[in-house]
Design an enzyme around this catalytic site. Structure first.
Site, PDB file in Angstrom:
ATOM      1  N   LYS A 287       0.267   7.244  -0.310  1.00 24.55           N
ATOM      2  CA  LYS A 287       1.612   7.520   0.215  1.00 24.55           C
ATOM      3  C   LYS A 287       1.939   8.972  -0.145  1.00 24.55           C
ATOM      4  O   LYS A 287       1.431   9.492  -1.146  1.00 24.55           O
ATOM      5  CB  LYS A 287       2.616   6.554  -0.452  1.00 24.55           C
ATOM      6  CG  LYS A 287       4.082   6.840  -0.144  1.00 24.55           C
ATOM      7  CD  LYS A 287       4.454   6.506   1.279  1.00 24.55           C
ATOM      8  CE  LYS A 287       5.930   6.839   1.589  1.00 24.55           C
ATOM      9  NZ  LYS A 287       6.189   7.015   3.024  1.00 24.55           N
ATOM     10  N   SER A 288       2.742   9.636   0.641  1.00 20.32           N
ATOM     11  CA  SER A 288       3.077  11.032   0.343  1.00 20.32           C
ATOM     12  C   SER A 288       3.874  11.125  -0.959  1.00 20.32           C
ATOM     13  O   SER A 288       4.864  10.403  -1.156  1.00 20.32           O
ATOM     14  CB  SER A 288       3.893  11.642   1.481  1.00 20.32           C
ATOM     15  OG  SER A 288       3.100  11.690   2.643  1.00 20.32           O
TER      16      SER A 288
ATOM     17  N   LEU B   9      10.491   8.864   2.649  1.00 20.43           N
ATOM     18  CA  LEU B   9       9.630   9.411   1.581  1.00 20.43           C
ATOM     19  C   LEU B   9       9.862   8.794   0.205  1.00 20.43           C
ATOM     20  O   LEU B   9       9.912   9.519  -0.802  1.00 20.43           O
ATOM     21  CB  LEU B   9       9.834  10.934   1.492  1.00 20.43           C
ATOM     22  CG  LEU B   9       9.016  11.785   2.465  1.00 20.43           C
ATOM     23  CD1 LEU B   9       9.576  13.195   2.533  1.00 20.43           C
ATOM     24  CD2 LEU B   9       7.564  11.852   2.024  1.00 20.43           C
TER      25      LEU B   9
ATOM     26  N   CYS C  61       6.353  14.619   8.503  1.00 23.09           N
ATOM     27  CA  CYS C  61       7.273  13.476   8.457  1.00 23.09           C
ATOM     28  C   CYS C  61       8.412  13.773   9.429  1.00 23.09           C
ATOM     29  O   CYS C  61       9.025  14.835   9.366  1.00 23.09           O
ATOM     30  CB  CYS C  61       7.820  13.264   7.044  1.00 23.09           C
ATOM     31  SG  CYS C  61       9.052  11.960   7.019  1.00 23.09           S
TER      32      CYS C  61
ATOM     33  N   GLY D 203       1.447   2.766  15.773  1.00 28.20           N
ATOM     34  CA  GLY D 203       0.851   1.587  16.408  1.00 28.20           C
ATOM     35  C   GLY D 203       0.396   1.854  17.834  1.00 28.20           C
ATOM     36  O   GLY D 203       0.349   3.005  18.284  1.00 28.20           O
TER      37      GLY D 203
ATOM     38  N   GLY E 100      -3.321   7.229  14.689  1.00 25.33           N
ATOM     39  CA  GLY E 100      -2.300   6.856  15.666  1.00 25.33           C
ATOM     40  C   GLY E 100      -2.766   5.695  16.525  1.00 25.33           C
ATOM     41  O   GLY E 100      -3.475   5.883  17.503  1.00 25.33           O
TER      42      GLY E 100
ATOM     43  N   THR F  33      -0.996   1.217  10.759  1.00 27.84           N
ATOM     44  CA  THR F  33      -0.237   0.072  11.278  1.00 27.84           C
ATOM     45  C   THR F  33      -1.127  -1.155  11.471  1.00 27.84           C
ATOM     46  O   THR F  33      -0.696  -2.286  11.216  1.00 27.84           O
ATOM     47  CB  THR F  33       0.441   0.479  12.611  1.00 27.84           C
ATOM     48  OG1 THR F  33       1.285   1.599  12.343  1.00 27.84           O
ATOM     49  CG2 THR F  33       1.265  -0.651  13.192  1.00 27.84           C
TER      50      THR F  33
END
Ligand code: RRO
Length: 304
Positions: A46-47, A74, A129, A216, A242, A265
């Site tokens: 995760k960022s 975030l 983001c 997704g 993506g 996703t």
């Protein structure tokens, strides 16, 4: 051992071309190790920023007919705490990429250095983001600023630096070129597409932040076109992201020019088996097409 499915990106060896995308299961060492053991060739966290952030108020996620809409904002524990997770998350043979963000060039440099010191095998700069002000796409949409951030992080660190781009621009190729010019070792395309959902009953926007990012199946053709276009004008390795959820999606991205693919996703929809099923499917595709190395697929769609 050499494997026909192994890929090398900026000196990092992935046992297969699948990677966990940033933003899902990437917040703890346990979940990252679980994904690595499930067969991902590489994992992205995760960022992470310099300071802890709680993120936006609920609802932060909404399911749509064609994918997932999120505006998490975030949330992350900050690099000081996360450094401990980085150490424990590393699994031999599965590179650990730490996604980082900052609200300034200096912020990016500091967090990148700390992630490297904690043991990151590579860094992924989140300049994309779509819904947090003063970071993310506000940087990635501005080629000069993007270049400054990438160049500064490259100067201050030694591990490979990936740059994750936003599709929410007029010309993503210009952004990819700026990242390459500044020394990026690889380009990741794409982050989520800016979008929203409205509830007809309550007559209000669904997400707490109103606007979010769509991921997704809906965004796969957008991401595929971005990789295809970037490949024609940029020489660094590309990583597709993506809407990838099957071996066929992965192969399409590789034909367009991606050396590897990130899956996010689809992990939520299909579970961790998705990494093995995509890898096995690529293997079967190679047999069917008489290809002896996965690298041979990369960019083939440009030859026809
Ligand atoms: O945390 C988020 O809301 C988020 C991030 Br950092 C990102 O890069 N992309 C996204 O869709 N959501």
């Amino acid at each position: 051992m050499q494997s026909k499915l192994a890929v090398e990106i900026a000196g990092l060896r992935l046992s297969n071309p699948t990677m966990l995308a940033a933003g899902i299961l990437g917040m703890t060492k346990l979940s990252l190790r679980k994904v690595a053991k499930a067969g991902a060739g590489g994992v992205v966290t995760k960022s992470i920023g310099l300071m802890p952030r709680t993120g936006y108020s609920n609802p932060t996620v909404a399911q749509t007919d064609c994918g997932i809409l999120n505006a998490m904002g975030l949330p992350n524990p900050g690099i000081e705490y996360f450094a401990g997770e980085i150490g424990g998350a590393r699994i031999s043979g599965c590179p650990l990429v730490v996604s980082v963000y900052g609200f300034s060039t200096e912020g990016f440099v500091k967090v990148a250095r700390e992630a490297e010191n904690a043991g990151a095998d590579a860094l992924e700069l989140n300049v994309s983001c779509p819904h947090v002000g003063k970071t993310g796409s506000e940087i990635g949409q501005d080629e000069a600023l993007l270049e400054k951030v990438v160049r500064s992080v490259k100067k201050a660190t030694h591990v490979p630096v990936f740059v994750k781009l936003t599709p929410n621009v007029t010309d993503i190729v210009k952004c990819a070129k700026a990242a390459e010019k500044a020394g990026a070792d690889a380009v990741v395309a794409i982050n989520t597409v800016r979008a929203m959902a409205i509830n007809a009953e309550t007559m209000t926007p669904i997400l707490g932040n109103k606007f979010g990012g769509l991921s997704g199946p809906a965004i796969k053709p957008i991401a595929l076109k971005c990789i295809y276009e970037i490949y024609e004008q940029v020489s660094v390795p590309l990583i597709g992201c993506g809407g990838i959820s099957s071996w066929r999606d992965a192969v399409e991205f590789m034909l367009a020019g991606a050396s590897a693919v990130q899956i996010g996703t689809a992990v939520a929809f299909k579970g961790l088996d998705v990494f093995k099923s995509v890898t096995n499917g690529i293997d079967a595709y190679m047999k069917m097409k008489g290809l002896s190395n996965v690298k041979e697929i990369v960019g083939l769609a440009h030859k026809h």
